[in-house]
Design an enzyme around this catalytic site. Structure first.
Site, PDB file in Angstrom:
ATOM      1  N   ASN A  73      -3.808   6.602  -0.958  1.00  0.00           N
ATOM      2  CA  ASN A  73      -3.162   6.931   0.311  1.00  0.00           C
ATOM      3  C   ASN A  73      -2.406   8.248   0.264  1.00  0.00           C
ATOM      4  O   ASN A  73      -2.081   8.809   1.312  1.00  0.00           O
ATOM      5  CB  ASN A  73      -2.225   5.794   0.727  1.00  0.00           C
ATOM      6  CG  ASN A  73      -2.975   4.649   1.372  1.00  0.00           C
ATOM      7  OD1 ASN A  73      -3.949   4.867   2.095  1.00  0.00           O
ATOM      8  ND2 ASN A  73      -2.557   3.429   1.103  1.00  0.00           N
ATOM      9  N   SER A 116       0.813  -1.213   0.000  1.00  0.00           N
ATOM     10  CA  SER A 116       0.000   0.000   0.000  1.00  0.00           C
ATOM     11  C   SER A 116       0.845   1.260   0.000  1.00  0.00           C
ATOM     12  O   SER A 116       0.317   2.357  -0.222  1.00  0.00           O
ATOM     13  CB  SER A 116      -0.922   0.012   1.225  1.00  0.00           C
ATOM     14  OG  SER A 116      -0.155   0.005   2.419  1.00  0.00           O
ATOM     15  N   HIS A 157      -2.514  -3.122  -5.955  1.00  0.00           N
ATOM     16  CA  HIS A 157      -2.937  -2.748  -4.607  1.00  0.00           C
ATOM     17  C   HIS A 157      -4.447  -2.914  -4.468  1.00  0.00           C
ATOM     18  O   HIS A 157      -5.225  -2.068  -4.919  1.00  0.00           O
ATOM     19  CB  HIS A 157      -2.516  -1.310  -4.299  1.00  0.00           C
ATOM     20  CG  HIS A 157      -2.937  -0.865  -2.929  1.00  0.00           C
ATOM     21  ND1 HIS A 157      -3.309   0.428  -2.648  1.00  0.00           N
ATOM     22  CD2 HIS A 157      -3.054  -1.553  -1.763  1.00  0.00           C
ATOM     23  CE1 HIS A 157      -3.636   0.518  -1.373  1.00  0.00           C
ATOM     24  NE2 HIS A 157      -3.496  -0.663  -0.819  1.00  0.00           N
ATOM     25  N   GLU A 187      -5.459  -0.535  -7.515  1.00  0.00           N
ATOM     26  CA  GLU A 187      -4.461   0.359  -8.094  1.00  0.00           C
ATOM     27  C   GLU A 187      -3.405  -0.480  -8.821  1.00  0.00           C
ATOM     28  O   GLU A 187      -2.766  -1.338  -8.201  1.00  0.00           O
ATOM     29  CB  GLU A 187      -3.806   1.215  -7.011  1.00  0.00           C
ATOM     30  CG  GLU A 187      -4.746   2.243  -6.397  1.00  0.00           C
ATOM     31  CD  GLU A 187      -4.102   3.044  -5.276  1.00  0.00           C
ATOM     32  OE1 GLU A 187      -4.346   4.254  -5.200  1.00  0.00           O
ATOM     33  OE2 GLU A 187      -3.346   2.447  -4.469  1.00  0.00           O
TER      34      GLU A 187
END
Length: 394
Positions: free
Chosen positions: A194, A123, A144, A156
């Site tokens: 993130n 991540s 991800h 992702e």
């Protein structure tokens, strides 16, 4: 290199919640899947959890017995990575430690065919750095998934510096075949979700530290703006330690950019062991059944803040920072505007994508809000993206 969806073999390294979830997704898409874990018995436990979860779905009538049996038959385990069968793709979901992942990828490269795609579910770690352990880094990328993988649609697809176009295209098509919504991005700190989401947590924490409002009032302001959860209650749900670790990783990988500096309030919570729901106390206190105690917003204060000066308006301040992050990411060429908005809607359940939001508010308005914040709180956290000016008329 072409990996058609269907019977091609998939292997998953790591049988925790993420690894088992990814294995379930692949098996339900029709692949034979082999699971391996360094902990003795963990892979078998992972398969058992998958089957138990599917049995619950069968009991609710959401899958039939034939589908359950087919998935159960598709799942297998081995004891060591070297025993994995030749696979079209191997996805690792082990702990977030660069050295551990590099060692694993070196072993995978030594035992898998030359055309096997090697994917990391990291991540926050750099795909390019992970690929350093592989003689042919062109076949390494990030996939991800979001937790829980069988439920969350977003994946992702993360390109390292050496990842080939063919591998990116093949992986993207594979994720679509698995029923996911893939978005492509470069391997930069935090990828899309993130990275762009950092201000959602950080602004509320800074407003709380400044005494602008209590946690319940700040959270309610964001919920009324359309966010499914307030940022402070969300960090309690995620785990203050987990959220801090991701934030710290992004901050360190961006050379301590003040935009991403973790807050003292979150560091103090983690140091005190107040990690959120899982410990019974974080920003809030929790009853045994997980419900929050004493979480009543101050309606009068809420009316004063929302629509007031941007320095103390939790909604305007948070949204302006989300838009700024998204604009900057697109401007750097790390993802497309459509992929950023899709990622934030699906990965975080935001009511709209940040670029869509910026266009609705007006990029000139957002730029002025950020300039106001930058004057009020100098130091670089609120510096407007240089790309905002170019988007004023869009």
């Amino acid at each position: 290199m072409t990996t058609p969806p269907g019977p091609s073999h998939v292997s998953v390294v790591g049988a925790g919640a993420m690894g088992a979830g990814i294995a379930q997704v692949a098996a339900m898409a029709g692949h034979p899947v082999t699971l391996v874990d360094a902990v003795t018995g963990a892979a078998e436990d992972g398969v058992a959890r998958i089957i138990a979860g599917l049995q619950r779905l069968e009991a609710k009538g959401r899958i039939d017995s034939a589908r359950l049996e087919a998935v159960a038959q598709a799942l297998s385990t081995v004891t060591h990575v070297a025993e994995l069968p030749p696979s079209a793709v191997v996805v690792e979901a082990v702990r977030e430690d660069l050295g551990v992942k590099q060692q694993l990828f070196a072993e995978l490269a030594a035992h898998q065919p030359a055309d096997t795609i090697l994917a990391s579910n990291t991540s926050s770690l750099d795909i390019t750095a992970i690929a350093e352990a592989v003689p042919d880094p062109a076949r390494v990328l990030g996939l991800h998934f979001f937790n829980p993988p069988p439920v969350m649609r977003l994946v992702e697809v993360v390109r390292g510096a050496h990842t080939s176009d063919t591998v990116v295209t093949t992986a993207t098509e594979l994720m679509t075949a698995w029923g996911k919504t893939p978005v492509r991005c470069a391997s930069t700190p935090g990828f899309i979700v993130n990275r762009v989401a950092r201000p959602f947590y950080g602004e509320a924490q800074r407003l709380l530290m400044a005494g602008v409002a209590d946690a319940a009032t700040l959270d309610e302001a964001l919920r009324r703006a359309g966010f499914r959860m307030g940022p402070l209650e969300l960090t309690d749900l995620i785990g203050q330690d987990v959220n801090l670790a991701v934030g710290t990783s992004v901050w360190e990988q961006t050379d301590h950019d003040p935009r991403y500096e973790p807050t003292a309030v979150q560091r103090d919570l983690v140091a005190a062991g107040r990690l959120g729901r899982k410990t019974g106390e974080g920003i809030y206190r929790y009853a045994a059944d997980g419900t929050m105690r004493d979480a009543v917003p101050d309606e009068r204060r809420l009316e004063e803040l929302v629509g007031g000066p941007v320095e103390t308006d939790p909604v305007a301040r948070t949204v302006a920072m989300l838009v700024n992050e998204a604009v900057d990411l697109v401007h750097r060429g790390e993802a497309t505007a459509d992929d950023v908005d899709t990622a934030m809607r699906l990965g975080t359940n935001y009511p709209r994508g940040p670029l869509e939001w910026g266009a609705e508010i007006g990029y000139a308005v957002v730029a002025e809000q950020l300039a106001t914040l930058d004057r009020a709180f100098p130091g670089g956290r609120y510096r407007p993206s240089p790309a905002l000016a170019a988007r004023v008329d869009l």
